[in-house]
Design a protein around this motif. Structure first.
Motif, PDB file in Angstrom:
ATOM      1  N   PHE A  94       0.815  -1.217   0.000  1.00  0.00           N
ATOM      2  CA  PHE A  94       0.000   0.000   0.000  1.00  0.00           C
ATOM      3  C   PHE A  94       0.851   1.271   0.000  1.00  0.00           C
ATOM      4  O   PHE A  94       0.313   2.373   0.058  1.00  0.00           O
ATOM      5  CB  PHE A  94      -0.930   0.017   1.213  1.00  0.00           C
ATOM      6  N   GLU A  95       2.153   1.116  -0.083  1.00  0.00           N
ATOM      7  CA  GLU A  95       3.059   2.261  -0.046  1.00  0.00           C
ATOM      8  C   GLU A  95       2.698   3.288  -1.116  1.00  0.00           C
ATOM      9  O   GLU A  95       2.423   2.956  -2.271  1.00  0.00           O
ATOM     10  CB  GLU A  95       4.491   1.776  -0.270  1.00  0.00           C
ATOM     11  N   GLY A  96       2.689   4.559  -0.727  1.00  0.00           N
ATOM     12  CA  GLY A  96       2.393   5.649  -1.640  1.00  0.00           C
ATOM     13  C   GLY A  96       0.929   6.016  -1.718  1.00  0.00           C
ATOM     14  O   GLY A  96       0.570   7.035  -2.327  1.00  0.00           O
ATOM     15  N   MET A  97       0.067   5.226  -1.098  1.00  0.00           N
ATOM     16  CA  MET A  97      -1.367   5.496  -1.124  1.00  0.00           C
ATOM     17  C   MET A  97      -1.776   6.332   0.085  1.00  0.00           C
ATOM     18  O   MET A  97      -1.134   6.297   1.134  1.00  0.00           O
ATOM     19  CB  MET A  97      -2.166   4.190  -1.125  1.00  0.00           C
ATOM     20  N   SER A  98      -2.850   7.074  -0.070  1.00  0.00           N
ATOM     21  CA  SER A  98      -3.457   7.793   1.045  1.00  0.00           C
ATOM     22  C   SER A  98      -4.862   7.249   1.277  1.00  0.00           C
ATOM     23  O   SER A  98      -5.378   6.459   0.471  1.00  0.00           O
ATOM     24  CB  SER A  98      -3.510   9.295   0.760  1.00  0.00           C
ATOM     25  N   ASN A  99      -5.471   7.643   2.397  1.00  0.00           N
ATOM     26  CA  ASN A  99      -6.836   7.190   2.722  1.00  0.00           C
ATOM     27  C   ASN A  99      -6.938   5.663   2.663  1.00  0.00           C
ATOM     28  O   ASN A  99      -7.820   5.099   2.002  1.00  0.00           O
ATOM     29  CB  ASN A  99      -7.856   7.830   1.784  1.00  0.00           C
ATOM     30  N   ILE A 100      -6.031   5.003   3.364  1.00  0.00           N
ATOM     31  CA  ILE A 100      -5.943   3.540   3.301  1.00  0.00           C
ATOM     32  C   ILE A 100      -7.245   2.872   3.728  1.00  0.00           C
ATOM     33  O   ILE A 100      -7.683   1.884   3.131  1.00  0.00           O
ATOM     34  CB  ILE A 100      -4.779   3.043   4.173  1.00  0.00           C
ATOM     35  N   GLN A 101      -7.903   3.389   4.767  1.00  0.00           N
ATOM     36  CA  GLN A 101      -9.118   2.749   5.249  1.00  0.00           C
ATOM     37  C   GLN A 101     -10.181   2.667   4.161  1.00  0.00           C
ATOM     38  O   GLN A 101     -10.873   1.652   4.017  1.00  0.00           O
ATOM     39  CB  GLN A 101      -9.660   3.512   6.471  1.00  0.00           C
ATOM     40  N   SER A 102     -10.318   3.729   3.368  1.00  0.00           N
ATOM     41  CA  SER A 102     -11.318   3.695   2.301  1.00  0.00           C
ATOM     42  C   SER A 102     -10.919   2.729   1.192  1.00  0.00           C
ATOM     43  O   SER A 102     -11.777   2.069   0.589  1.00  0.00           O
ATOM     44  CB  SER A 102     -11.516   5.101   1.721  1.00  0.00           C
ATOM     45  N   ARG A 103      -9.637   2.600   0.936  1.00  0.00           N
ATOM     46  CA  ARG A 103      -9.173   1.679  -0.105  1.00  0.00           C
ATOM     47  C   ARG A 103      -9.427   0.222   0.279  1.00  0.00           C
ATOM     48  O   ARG A 103      -9.635  -0.630  -0.590  1.00  0.00           O
ATOM     49  CB  ARG A 103      -7.690   1.901  -0.394  1.00  0.00           C
ATOM     50  N   LEU A 104      -9.411  -0.052   1.576  1.00  0.00           N
ATOM     51  CA  LEU A 104      -9.623  -1.431   2.008  1.00  0.00           C
ATOM     52  C   LEU A 104     -11.038  -1.918   1.714  1.00  0.00           C
ATOM     53  O   LEU A 104     -11.298  -3.119   1.729  1.00  0.00           O
ATOM     54  CB  LEU A 104      -9.330  -1.561   3.501  1.00  0.00           C
ATOM     55  N   ARG A 105     -11.946  -0.981   1.444  1.00  0.00           N
ATOM     56  CA  ARG A 105     -13.317  -1.370   1.070  1.00  0.00           C
ATOM     57  C   ARG A 105     -13.439  -1.704  -0.415  1.00  0.00           C
ATOM     58  O   ARG A 105     -14.492  -2.169  -0.861  1.00  0.00           O
ATOM     59  CB  ARG A 105     -14.282  -0.248   1.447  1.00  0.00           C
ATOM     60  N   ASN A 106     -12.369  -1.472  -1.162  1.00  0.00           N
ATOM     61  CA  ASN A 106     -12.368  -1.753  -2.596  1.00  0.00           C
ATOM     62  C   ASN A 106     -11.966  -3.211  -2.825  1.00  0.00           C
ATOM     63  O   ASN A 106     -10.868  -3.622  -2.423  1.00  0.00           O
ATOM     64  CB  ASN A 106     -11.370  -0.816  -3.284  1.00  0.00           C
TER      65      ASN A 106
END
Length: 220
Positions: A94-106
């Motif tokens: 997940f390096e370089g990503m922001s808003n990790i919590q929202s991405r985990l729903r994808n």
């Protein structure tokens, strides 16, 4: 056999307004608060030295935030900074990503979460422990070579590698809830040795009063 202590220091707060999971990305510098934290932990070790601590060796991860945290420690203790890639931040998909919590729903990212005990999204916990402990052992031997009995070394690293190394040192499982890590910004996790035998683990927070309101997006 010589006794020794290795202090694992987490870096200070990073300037990261976009809340990026920065991992091993370059050029993430300390914030103004992070520099105050670095000065604070440098003062912590300076006080220890003035009280008789035999601090003889300083090592830092090559990442910018670790080097910048180590700089005032080096100035306070009049030590050079050795650089060791073995105490780098953990690898993370997940390096370089922001808003990790929202991405985990994808659903696109769900395969990365299939085995949180390893973890499947990044470098295995056991691998992190192995490389950090190898660096710790080398630092311990170098410190004893330089300072003899009761020599101490400081290693400036990152939250996750320090935390899983502490869990291993305490004989605990490496799988954990990231929200429960006891490894705050510029905290000091100390491993005490008698010869090559690990005989104790200690923890201190020189910057405790600076933590409220500090950004704390982990690198991994």
């Amino acid at each position: 056999m010589s006794r020794s202590s290795i202090h694992l220091v987490r870096h200070g707060e990073v300037f990261n307004p976009d809340k990026v999971l920065y991992g091993r990305l370059p050029e993430f510098h300390l914030s103004d608060l992070g520099r105050r934290m670095a000065d604070r932990v440098a003062g912590h070790f300076d006080e220890r030295r003035n009280d008789g601590a035999n601090l003889v060796y300083l090592v830092a991860s090559p990442l910018t935030r670790a080097q910048e945290t180590a700089a005032p420690i080096a100035a306070a203790l009049k030590l050079d900074i050795a650089t060791d890639e073995r105490i780098l931040e953990a690898e993370n998909r997940f390096e370089g990503m922001s808003n990790i919590q929202s991405r985990l729903r994808n659903p696109r990212y769900w395969p990365l979460l299939r085995n949180p005990m390893r973890p499947s999204w990044g470098e295995p916990y056991a691998k992190q422990v192995a490389r950090v402990m190898a660096a710790v052992d080398d630092a311990r031997m170098r410190a004893v070579e330089l300072g003899g009995d009761n020599a101490e070394a400081v290693l400036v690293s990152h939250q996750l590698p320090i935390w899983v190394t502490r869990l291993a040192a305490e004989g605990k499982k490496l799988w954990h809830d990231p929200r429960q890590r006891e490894c705050t910004l510029t905290s000091v996790t100390t491993l005490d040795f008698d010869g090559a035998e690990l005989v104790g683990v200690r923890y201190a927070e020189p910057s405790a009063d600076l933590l409220p309101g500090a950004a704390n997006v982990p690198g991994a």
